[in-house]
Motif scaffolding. Structure first.
Motif, PDB file in Angstrom:
ATOM      1  N   UNK A  79     -12.751  -5.635  -7.523  1.00  0.00           N
ATOM      2  CA  UNK A  79     -13.516  -5.730  -6.425  1.00  0.00           C
ATOM      3  C   UNK A  79     -14.878  -6.177  -7.151  1.00  0.00           C
ATOM      4  N   UNK A 129     -18.560  -4.710  -6.354  1.00  0.00           N
ATOM      5  CA  UNK A 129     -18.510  -3.031  -6.608  1.00  0.00           C
ATOM      6  C   UNK A 129     -18.830  -2.695  -8.046  1.00  0.00           C
ATOM      7  N   UNK A 131      -7.411   6.195  -2.449  1.00  0.00           N
ATOM      8  CA  UNK A 131      -6.405   5.420  -1.785  1.00  0.00           C
ATOM      9  C   UNK A 131      -4.919   5.642  -2.227  1.00  0.00           C
ATOM     10  N   UNK A 132      -4.814   5.183  -3.585  1.00  0.00           N
ATOM     11  CA  UNK A 132      -3.489   5.139  -4.279  1.00  0.00           C
ATOM     12  C   UNK A 132      -2.783   6.485  -4.356  1.00  0.00           C
ATOM     13  N   UNK A 153     -13.108  -8.453   0.452  1.00  0.00           N
ATOM     14  CA  UNK A 153     -13.272  -8.946  -0.658  1.00  0.00           C
ATOM     15  C   UNK A 153     -11.947  -9.712  -1.217  1.00  0.00           C
ATOM     16  N   UNK A 154     -10.696  -8.849  -1.184  1.00  0.00           N
ATOM     17  CA  UNK A 154      -9.494  -9.124  -1.588  1.00  0.00           C
ATOM     18  C   UNK A 154      -8.510  -8.378  -1.006  1.00  0.00           C
ATOM     19  N   UNK A 162       0.819  -1.025   0.131  1.00  0.00           N
ATOM     20  CA  UNK A 162       0.033   0.060  -0.114  1.00  0.00           C
ATOM     21  C   UNK A 162       0.786   1.087  -0.151  1.00  0.00           C
ATOM     22  N   UNK A 206      -4.585   5.157  -9.681  1.00  0.00           N
ATOM     23  CA  UNK A 206      -3.712   5.545  -8.669  1.00  0.00           C
ATOM     24  C   UNK A 206      -2.570   6.400  -8.665  1.00  0.00           C
ATOM     25  N   UNK A 223     -13.925  -3.738   0.200  1.00  0.00           N
ATOM     26  CA  UNK A 223     -12.533  -4.011  -0.762  1.00  0.00           C
ATOM     27  C   UNK A 223     -11.687  -4.772   0.166  1.00  0.00           C
ATOM     28  N   UNK A 263       2.480   1.661  -3.498  1.00  0.00           N
ATOM     29  CA  UNK A 263       1.352   2.110  -4.219  1.00  0.00           C
ATOM     30  C   UNK A 263       1.432   3.711  -4.126  1.00  0.00           C
ATOM     31  N   UNK A 284     -14.151   0.816   1.503  1.00  0.00           N
ATOM     32  CA  UNK A 284     -12.762   0.329   1.822  1.00  0.00           C
ATOM     33  C   UNK A 284     -12.924  -1.211   2.537  1.00  0.00           C
ATOM     34  N   UNK A 298      -5.062  -8.468  -0.708  1.00  0.00           N
ATOM     35  CA  UNK A 298      -4.152  -8.146  -1.366  1.00  0.00           C
ATOM     36  C   UNK A 298      -4.083  -7.201  -2.501  1.00  0.00           C
ATOM     37  N   UNK A 299      -5.339  -7.499  -3.295  1.00  0.00           N
ATOM     38  CA  UNK A 299      -5.681  -6.246  -4.463  1.00  0.00           C
ATOM     39  C   UNK A 299      -5.989  -5.012  -3.775  1.00  0.00           C
ATOM     40  N   UNK A 300      -6.513  -4.961  -2.689  1.00  0.00           N
ATOM     41  CA  UNK A 300      -6.740  -3.704  -1.868  1.00  0.00           C
ATOM     42  C   UNK A 300      -5.685  -2.872  -1.720  1.00  0.00           C
ATOM     43  N   UNK A 301      -4.483  -3.505  -1.079  1.00  0.00           N
ATOM     44  CA  UNK A 301      -3.275  -2.927  -0.780  1.00  0.00           C
ATOM     45  C   UNK A 301      -2.524  -2.492  -1.943  1.00  0.00           C
ATOM     46  N   UNK A 302      -2.639  -3.253  -3.255  1.00  0.00           N
ATOM     47  CA  UNK A 302      -2.037  -2.978  -4.345  1.00  0.00           C
ATOM     48  C   UNK A 302      -2.724  -1.500  -4.960  1.00  0.00           C
ATOM     49  N   UNK A 303      -3.855  -1.081  -4.435  1.00  0.00           N
ATOM     50  CA  UNK A 303      -4.282   0.245  -4.838  1.00  0.00           C
ATOM     51  C   UNK A 303      -4.138   1.396  -3.752  1.00  0.00           C
ATOM     52  N   UNK A 304      -3.320   0.815  -2.885  1.00  0.00           N
ATOM     53  CA  UNK A 304      -2.954   1.809  -1.847  1.00  0.00           C
ATOM     54  C   UNK A 304      -3.883   1.794  -0.470  1.00  0.00           C
ATOM     55  N   UNK A 305      -4.747   0.819  -0.260  1.00  0.00           N
ATOM     56  CA  UNK A 305      -5.372   0.650   1.098  1.00  0.00           C
ATOM     57  C   UNK A 305      -4.509   0.038   2.123  1.00  0.00           C
ATOM     58  N   UNK A 306      -4.491   0.761   3.145  1.00  0.00           N
ATOM     59  CA  UNK A 306      -3.810   0.413   4.134  1.00  0.00           C
ATOM     60  C   UNK A 306      -4.791  -0.401   5.118  1.00  0.00           C
ATOM     61  N   UNK A 363      -2.661  -7.523 -12.014  1.00  0.00           N
ATOM     62  CA  UNK A 363      -2.366  -8.952 -11.954  1.00  0.00           C
ATOM     63  C   UNK A 363      -2.678  -9.635 -13.198  1.00  0.00           C
TER      64      UNK A 363
END
Lengths: 247, 289
Positions: free
Chosen positions: A91, A94, A106-107, B174-175, A74, A155, B171, A77, B168, B177-185, A85
């Motif tokens: 998600x 959503x 977030x990003x 749901x996933x 995170x 992002x 997110x 990013x 969030x 890892x994918x959430x972290x990849x878009x910057x989610x802490x 991937x």
């Protein structure tokens, strides 16, 4: 000026399997770099090392000359590393817009109207705007791949890591995605692209790395790399696409 | 008419079960934590209220104003420390850790408060009721708890579907890892989910203390009802948890109507029947995850 990304003596093993023996390379801001290599050469793992999903056994990852090896995905990013991937992971429950908005907020740490602008721009550039209100889970493969790309673009990355964007798509579809990637690259986003569909890669990148056996065995002009004896030896009989494009 | 009354009482008990169970559902749905200490948390909330009411001079019914924030903060801190550390190992570790927490909580409470039952004395409010007919009696307390449950679940649903923080939470559920990849802490988001879960269980614990006596060892029995509500309703569905709680409550009251000894048994039978017919619960997703 320090390179945008630098890998310094990265080493990674899973049990007895060596994924990266001693991998070092640097990528300048705005560059377009392709990565090829046989299956199991550790390409995706290398992306994991850069994005923070995988912790290397040794070596460092530097962004803007700063060591980021200990930061989680995170945080990386937010510093400007975007990644897609190989198998898209939106998600599902959503909408497409929510997926992208979340990434922008977030990003890119964007708030309010700015986050909406980033999200809309990402949807526009990937051609997903008409599907903005659909549930991500209802999309077909091409749209999912576009969403994966849109989410990474939202992002506001300075470095975009693309993992086999073209796999499983028709030539026409691949062409559309290639133009999205080129557009981002022309706006100054550095791109590192792992791809088996070499034709798509050659249309975009001006530098090619070949990974095999945990090492960089070729690095430079794409056509020269593909023509080099070592790279051809690794690929012969394993990947017809490369064979074709070399001859 | 007594059957009608049984159904009505069951619905109101169901409201309490849902209030109690939604935190359990949230922890499992977001972090994959099966919180075996959930029942004990409700008991602890009761004791915290017992301790704080004389200090703060608040009327007992308003004690939640103090207890809920304490629990929310406690939930966040516990998630960011102990629970996150156990999640980092593997899911099985969280099961052991929450089981350990349950044992520690019970014994600490026994040490501090003895095994005597306690309750939150709300005076004559407990007896206030509304009698539309001679055989139906609606207790105000039960009505208020049912109302609180509906409001809490509705607010939680709105939070998850309409706010960016709620998005969030969905997110990371749901996933991660994918959430972290878009910057989610994700650790922070897990903390928020735990804070909400703890806040709701504090409300349930206080409601329980107003209804009935509680003791250090009553947690696990309550946990069972919360589990049954979540599973009957379907994991991951908040309104499902409300329906699950009501189905369980009604089953128990109808069982009690047949024979007072059948109250708890009837609930278990309906729980097993739902599991047999719809293993994913009444509102659970029918497709494989």
């Amino acid at each position: 000026m320090a390179p945008l990304l630098e890998l310094v003596h990265v080493k990674k093993r899973f049990g007895q399997v060596t994924i990266a023996e001693d991998v070092s390379f640097a990528v300048e801001p705005g560059a377009a770099v392709g990565i090829v290599g046989p299956n199991g050469a550790g390409k995706t793992t290398l992306f994991g090392v850069v994005s923070g999903d995988v912790r290397p056994d040794a070596g460092d990852v530097l962004l803007d000359g700063r060591v980021v090896s200990r930061l989680d995905p995170a945080a990386r990013c937010r510093l400007g590393i975007g990644r897609t991937y190989q198998v898209p992971r939106p998600f599902d429950k959503m909408t497409v817009f929510e997926n992208v908005l979340l990434a922008a907020q977030q990003g890119a740490r964007a708030r309010g109207p700015e986050s909406y602008a980033h999200a809309l721009a990402a949807l526009d550039s990937t051609g997903l705007a008409p599907d903005a209100n659909r549930l991500a889970g209802s999309l077909g493969l091409l749209a999912r791949k576009r969403l994966e790309l849109a989410r990474a673009l939202a992002t506001q990355p300075r470095l975009l890591l693309l993992d086999e964007v073209a796999g499983g798509l028709t030539d026409l579809e691949v062409g559309e995605l290639v133009s999205v990637v080129r557009e981002a690259n022309e706006r100054g986003v550095a791109v590192i692209w792992i791809e088996h569909v070499v034709r798509a890669l050659l249309a975009t990148v001006d530098r090619l790395l070949c990974l095999a056996g945990g090492e960089v065995i070729g690095d430079g002009d794409p056509r020269e790399v593909l023509a080099s004896p070592r790279v051809r030896e690794v690929y012969l009989g394993t990947d017809a696409a490369v064979g074709e494009s070399v001859t | 008419m007594s059957w009608v009354n049984a159904v009505i009482q069951g619905i109101m008990t169901g409201g309490y079960y849902a209030l109690f169970a939604c935190g359990l559902s949230l922890l499992f749905g977001v972090m994959g934590i099966i919180n075996l200490a959930h029942g004990d948390l409700a008991v602890i909330a009761g004791y915290v209220a017992v301790l704080l009411v004389p200090e703060t001079h608040l009327p007992v019914v308003w004690s939640f104003l103090v207890v809920v924030p304490i629990f929310a903060i406690g939930g966040y801190v516990l998630q960011r420390t102990l629970l996150q550390a156990s999640l980092d190992r593997d899911p099985f570790t969280t099961l052991l850790v929450t089981f350990g927490l349950s044992v520690v909580a019970e014994n600490a409470l026994l040490e501090a408060f003895s095994s005597n039952g306690q309750s939150l004395n709300i005076g004559s409010l407990i007896a206030y009721s509304f009698n539309p007919t001679s055989t139906i009696s609606l207790s105000y307390l039960s009505l208020v708890v049912l109302g609180v449950a509906v409001v809490v679940l509705g607010a939680l649903q709105l939070f998850l579907s309409r706010t960016s923080t709620g998005r969030l939470v969905r997110a990371v559920a749901d996933d991660t890892e994918a959430a972290q990849l878009v910057g989610v802490n994700y650790r922070h988001i897990f903390g928020i989910a735990a804070a909400i879960a703890f806040a709701t269980v504090a409300l349930a614990g206080i409601a329980n203390g107003m209804y009935t006596e509680f003791a250090p060892t009553t947690g696990p029995a309550n946990l069972l009802f919360a589990f049954e509500s979540v599973v009957i309703g379907g994991i991951g569905s908040l309104w499902g948890t409300l329906v699950g709680g009501i189905v369980l409550g009604v089953a128990q009251q109808i069982g009690a109507q047949i024979n007072p000894a059948y109250q708890v048994l009837a609930g278990h039978v309906v729980f097993l029947a739902v599991l047999a017919v719809r293993p994913r619960g009444l509102f659970g997703l029918r497709t494989a995850p």
